[in-house]
Design a protein around this motif. Structure first.
Motif, PDB file in Angstrom:
ATOM      1  N   LEU A  25       0.367  -5.375 -14.600  1.00  0.00           N
ATOM      2  CA  LEU A  25      -0.742  -5.769 -13.735  1.00  0.00           C
ATOM      3  C   LEU A  25      -1.789  -4.657 -13.711  1.00  0.00           C
ATOM      4  CD1 LEU A  25       0.902  -7.407 -10.571  1.00  0.00           C
ATOM      5  CD2 LEU A  25       0.242  -8.470 -12.733  1.00  0.00           C
ATOM      6  N   ASN A  26      -2.995  -5.013 -13.339  1.00  0.00           N
ATOM      7  CA  ASN A  26      -4.040  -4.019 -13.132  1.00  0.00           C
ATOM      8  C   ASN A  26      -3.547  -2.985 -12.113  1.00  0.00           C
ATOM      9  OD1 ASN A  26      -6.400  -2.625 -12.138  1.00  0.00           O
ATOM     10  ND2 ASN A  26      -7.635  -4.266 -13.004  1.00  0.00           N
ATOM     11  N   PRO A  27      -3.637  -1.690 -12.429  1.00  0.00           N
ATOM     12  CA  PRO A  27      -3.102  -0.653 -11.530  1.00  0.00           C
ATOM     13  C   PRO A  27      -3.637  -0.706 -10.106  1.00  0.00           C
ATOM     14  CG  PRO A  27      -3.662   0.292 -13.657  1.00  0.00           C
ATOM     15  CD  PRO A  27      -4.174  -1.118 -13.680  1.00  0.00           C
ATOM     16  N   VAL A  28      -4.802  -1.328  -9.895  1.00  0.00           N
ATOM     17  CA  VAL A  28      -5.353  -1.398  -8.542  1.00  0.00           C
ATOM     18  C   VAL A  28      -4.682  -2.496  -7.715  1.00  0.00           C
ATOM     19  CG1 VAL A  28      -7.578  -0.525  -9.331  1.00  0.00           C
ATOM     20  CG2 VAL A  28      -7.236  -2.996  -9.139  1.00  0.00           C
ATOM     21  N   GLU A  29      -3.939  -3.383  -8.389  1.00  0.00           N
ATOM     22  CA  GLU A  29      -3.244  -4.446  -7.662  1.00  0.00           C
ATOM     23  C   GLU A  29      -2.098  -3.858  -6.836  1.00  0.00           C
ATOM     24  OE1 GLU A  29      -3.829  -7.658  -7.432  1.00  0.00           O
ATOM     25  OE2 GLU A  29      -5.533  -7.686  -8.799  1.00  0.00           O
ATOM     26  N   PRO A  30      -1.931  -4.284  -5.579  1.00  0.00           N
ATOM     27  CA  PRO A  30      -0.876  -3.716  -4.727  1.00  0.00           C
ATOM     28  C   PRO A  30       0.537  -3.976  -5.232  1.00  0.00           C
ATOM     29  CG  PRO A  30      -1.965  -5.577  -3.651  1.00  0.00           C
ATOM     30  CD  PRO A  30      -2.778  -5.251  -4.855  1.00  0.00           C
ATOM     31  N   LYS A  33       2.986  -1.900 -10.877  1.00  0.00           N
ATOM     32  CA  LYS A  33       3.957  -0.802 -10.902  1.00  0.00           C
ATOM     33  C   LYS A  33       3.419   0.404 -10.145  1.00  0.00           C
ATOM     34  CE  LYS A  33       6.740   1.816 -14.211  1.00  0.00           C
ATOM     35  NZ  LYS A  33       7.013   2.032 -15.656  1.00  0.00           N
ATOM     36  N   GLU A  34       2.133   0.718 -10.379  1.00  0.00           N
ATOM     37  CA  GLU A  34       1.506   1.865  -9.706  1.00  0.00           C
ATOM     38  C   GLU A  34       1.379   1.602  -8.203  1.00  0.00           C
ATOM     39  OE1 GLU A  34       0.384   1.758 -13.967  1.00  0.00           O
ATOM     40  OE2 GLU A  34       0.369   0.275 -12.350  1.00  0.00           O
ATOM     41  N   GLY A  35       1.032   0.346  -7.856  1.00  0.00           N
ATOM     42  CA  GLY A  35       0.890   0.006  -6.447  1.00  0.00           C
ATOM     43  C   GLY A  35       2.206   0.084  -5.695  1.00  0.00           C
ATOM     44  N   LEU A  36       3.285  -0.382  -6.329  1.00  0.00           N
ATOM     45  CA  LEU A  36       4.602  -0.315  -5.694  1.00  0.00           C
ATOM     46  C   LEU A  36       5.059   1.126  -5.516  1.00  0.00           C
ATOM     47  CD1 LEU A  36       6.412  -3.257  -7.530  1.00  0.00           C
ATOM     48  CD2 LEU A  36       5.655  -3.211  -5.142  1.00  0.00           C
ATOM     49  N   ILE A  37       4.754   1.963  -6.508  1.00  0.00           N
ATOM     50  CA  ILE A  37       5.126   3.382  -6.391  1.00  0.00           C
ATOM     51  C   ILE A  37       4.340   4.033  -5.265  1.00  0.00           C
ATOM     52  CG2 ILE A  37       4.982   5.629  -7.541  1.00  0.00           C
ATOM     53  CD1 ILE A  37       5.669   4.184 -10.161  1.00  0.00           C
ATOM     54  N   ASP A  38       3.055   3.686  -5.144  1.00  0.00           N
ATOM     55  CA  ASP A  38       2.256   4.220  -4.041  1.00  0.00           C
ATOM     56  C   ASP A  38       2.819   3.794  -2.692  1.00  0.00           C
ATOM     57  OD1 ASP A  38       0.513   5.521  -5.700  1.00  0.00           O
ATOM     58  OD2 ASP A  38      -1.010   3.939  -5.674  1.00  0.00           O
ATOM     59  N   GLU A  48      13.528   6.161  -2.208  1.00  0.00           N
ATOM     60  CA  GLU A  48      14.563   6.032  -3.223  1.00  0.00           C
ATOM     61  C   GLU A  48      15.389   4.756  -3.039  1.00  0.00           C
ATOM     62  OE1 GLU A  48      13.066  10.002  -2.978  1.00  0.00           O
ATOM     63  OE2 GLU A  48      13.944   8.710  -1.460  1.00  0.00           O
ATOM     64  N   LYS A  49      15.358   4.192  -1.847  1.00  0.00           N
ATOM     65  CA  LYS A  49      16.145   2.993  -1.584  1.00  0.00           C
ATOM     66  C   LYS A  49      15.340   1.709  -1.781  1.00  0.00           C
ATOM     67  CE  LYS A  49      18.885   5.468   1.868  1.00  0.00           C
ATOM     68  NZ  LYS A  49      19.310   5.512   3.280  1.00  0.00           N
ATOM     69  N   LYS A  50      14.051   1.826  -1.987  1.00  0.00           N
ATOM     70  CA  LYS A  50      13.200   0.646  -2.072  1.00  0.00           C
ATOM     71  C   LYS A  50      13.044   0.118  -3.495  1.00  0.00           C
ATOM     72  CE  LYS A  50      11.565  -0.162   2.179  1.00  0.00           C
ATOM     73  NZ  LYS A  50      11.609  -1.485   2.833  1.00  0.00           N
ATOM     74  N   LEU A  51      12.910   1.018  -4.477  1.00  0.00           N
ATOM     75  CA  LEU A  51      12.672   0.624  -5.864  1.00  0.00           C
ATOM     76  C   LEU A  51      13.863   1.019  -6.724  1.00  0.00           C
ATOM     77  CD1 LEU A  51       8.946   1.769  -6.278  1.00  0.00           C
ATOM     78  CD2 LEU A  51       9.806  -0.472  -5.577  1.00  0.00           C
ATOM     79  N   THR A  52      14.410   0.051  -7.458  1.00  0.00           N
ATOM     80  CA  THR A  52      15.572   0.305  -8.312  1.00  0.00           C
ATOM     81  C   THR A  52      15.312  -0.269  -9.692  1.00  0.00           C
ATOM     82  OG1 THR A  52      17.042   0.146  -6.397  1.00  0.00           O
ATOM     83  CG2 THR A  52      18.054  -0.020  -8.580  1.00  0.00           C
ATOM     84  N   PRO A  67      12.816  -4.074 -15.873  1.00  0.00           N
ATOM     85  CA  PRO A  67      12.452  -4.691 -14.592  1.00  0.00           C
ATOM     86  C   PRO A  67      12.726  -3.765 -13.410  1.00  0.00           C
ATOM     87  CG  PRO A  67      13.729  -6.199 -15.945  1.00  0.00           C
ATOM     88  CD  PRO A  67      13.825  -4.854 -16.598  1.00  0.00           C
ATOM     89  N   THR A  68      12.095  -4.083 -12.297  1.00  0.00           N
ATOM     90  CA  THR A  68      12.277  -3.333 -11.059  1.00  0.00           C
ATOM     91  C   THR A  68      12.723  -4.269  -9.950  1.00  0.00           C
ATOM     92  OG1 THR A  68      10.548  -1.743 -11.644  1.00  0.00           O
ATOM     93  CG2 THR A  68      11.159  -1.859  -9.327  1.00  0.00           C
ATOM     94  N   LEU A  69      13.724  -3.828  -9.198  1.00  0.00           N
ATOM     95  CA  LEU A  69      14.125  -4.509  -7.970  1.00  0.00           C
ATOM     96  C   LEU A  69      13.398  -3.857  -6.804  1.00  0.00           C
ATOM     97  CD1 LEU A  69      18.019  -4.976  -7.944  1.00  0.00           C
ATOM     98  CD2 LEU A  69      16.304  -6.778  -7.694  1.00  0.00           C
ATOM     99  N   VAL A  70      12.700  -4.661  -6.025  1.00  0.00           N
ATOM    100  CA  VAL A  70      12.001  -4.162  -4.843  1.00  0.00           C
ATOM    101  C   VAL A  70      12.749  -4.678  -3.617  1.00  0.00           C
ATOM    102  CG1 VAL A  70       9.808  -4.056  -3.598  1.00  0.00           C
ATOM    103  CG2 VAL A  70       9.819  -4.311  -6.095  1.00  0.00           C
ATOM    104  N   LYS A  71      13.312  -3.779  -2.852  1.00  0.00           N
ATOM    105  CA  LYS A  71      14.028  -4.203  -1.641  1.00  0.00           C
ATOM    106  C   LYS A  71      13.003  -4.527  -0.562  1.00  0.00           C
ATOM    107  CE  LYS A  71      16.185  -1.260   0.946  1.00  0.00           C
ATOM    108  NZ  LYS A  71      17.143  -0.251   1.437  1.00  0.00           N
ATOM    109  N   LEU A  72      12.876  -5.803  -0.254  1.00  0.00           N
ATOM    110  CA  LEU A  72      11.888  -6.251   0.729  1.00  0.00           C
ATOM    111  C   LEU A  72      12.400  -6.125   2.154  1.00  0.00           C
ATOM    112  CD1 LEU A  72      10.651  -9.500  -1.058  1.00  0.00           C
ATOM    113  CD2 LEU A  72       9.504  -7.264  -1.015  1.00  0.00           C
ATOM    114  N   ALA A  73      13.700  -6.361   2.340  1.00  0.00           N
ATOM    115  CA  ALA A  73      14.246  -6.311   3.702  1.00  0.00           C
ATOM    116  C   ALA A  73      15.742  -6.054   3.659  1.00  0.00           C
ATOM    117  CB  ALA A  73      13.965  -7.613   4.435  1.00  0.00           C
TER     118      ALA A  73
END
Length: 223
Positions: A25-30, A33-38, A48-52, A67-73
């Protein structure tokens, strides 16, 4: 999805988003990959517990595209709607792309690191059964194709591989609307997928191209 992911069947489990970094995705998109890291990355609280990372066996030579797992809740944590609205918007935007960034919502009791390994184990089992690389949960079109054309027994076999996943939702070609994967609980579970379904898979790319062509033509004439 806000009501679905917060209902009594899902509220007391982990809820994840699975994204495929082969798509950039465009890096400015929330949600990029860059947005999730931010948002969740190193240096942020509990990052460390949010992105796997999910180290797919066919891509682990380059973790940056895995791929990345994003822990939402967490279990018993109410999931807020803003990020779900953004996920829904992105899923709708890319619903006819050959590769999609938004892969699935996953609901499970498994912690992030355990789920990441389990997804790879499931993928490897399926790949061995079909004698080809096949990770349907990273490819929503394949999941929809499977659910709509496979026999009851084939769907039951796949569901049997997902026993540790309580609910699995993938974005469909219907405007990115999320569909819950289900199977007939009364169907017999075979040892593997049928030869007939394996033969159908050989035509998957052609079928996907025809669907995309139809969608593009429909959009053109609508406009």
């Amino acid at each position: 999805m806000i009501f679905e992911l917060n209902n009594t069947n899902n509220l007391f489990k982990y809820r994840y988003l699975l994204v495929d970094n082969i798509v950039a995705l465009n890096p400015v998109e929330p949600l990029s990959k860059e947005g999730l890291i931010d948002l969740f990355g190193k240096g942020n609280p509990f990052s460390e517990k949010k992105l796997t990372q999910v180290l797919r066996s066919d891509l682990d030579y380059d973790p940056s595209v895995c791929p990345t797992l994003v822990k939402l809740a967490e279990p018993d944590e109410f999931l807020e709607s803003p990020i779900l609205d953004r996920i829904g918007f992105e899923a709708a935007n890319e619903c006819f792309e050959s590769k999609r960034y938004i892969c699935a919502y996953i609901v499970t009791d498994l912690k992030p690191s355990v789920l990441a390994k389990q997804l790879i184990n499931i993928g490897n089992t399926i790949a061995n059964a079909l004698h080809r690389r096949y990770y349907p949960f990273f490819e929503p079109f394949r999941m929809q194709f499977l659910q709509e054309v496979a026999s009851k027994e084939d769907n039951a076999w796949l569901k049997s591989q997902l026993t540790q996943i309580a609910n699995y939702y993938y974005p469909s070609i219907h405007g990115g609307q999320f569909i819950r994967f289900t199977a007939d609980d009364t169907a017999n579970i075979a040892e593997s997928w049928s030869e007939n379904y394996g033969n159908r898979l050989k035509n998957l790319i052609m079928i996907q191209n025809l669907v995309n062509l139809w969608a593009n033509n429909r959009t053109y004439y609508t406009e």
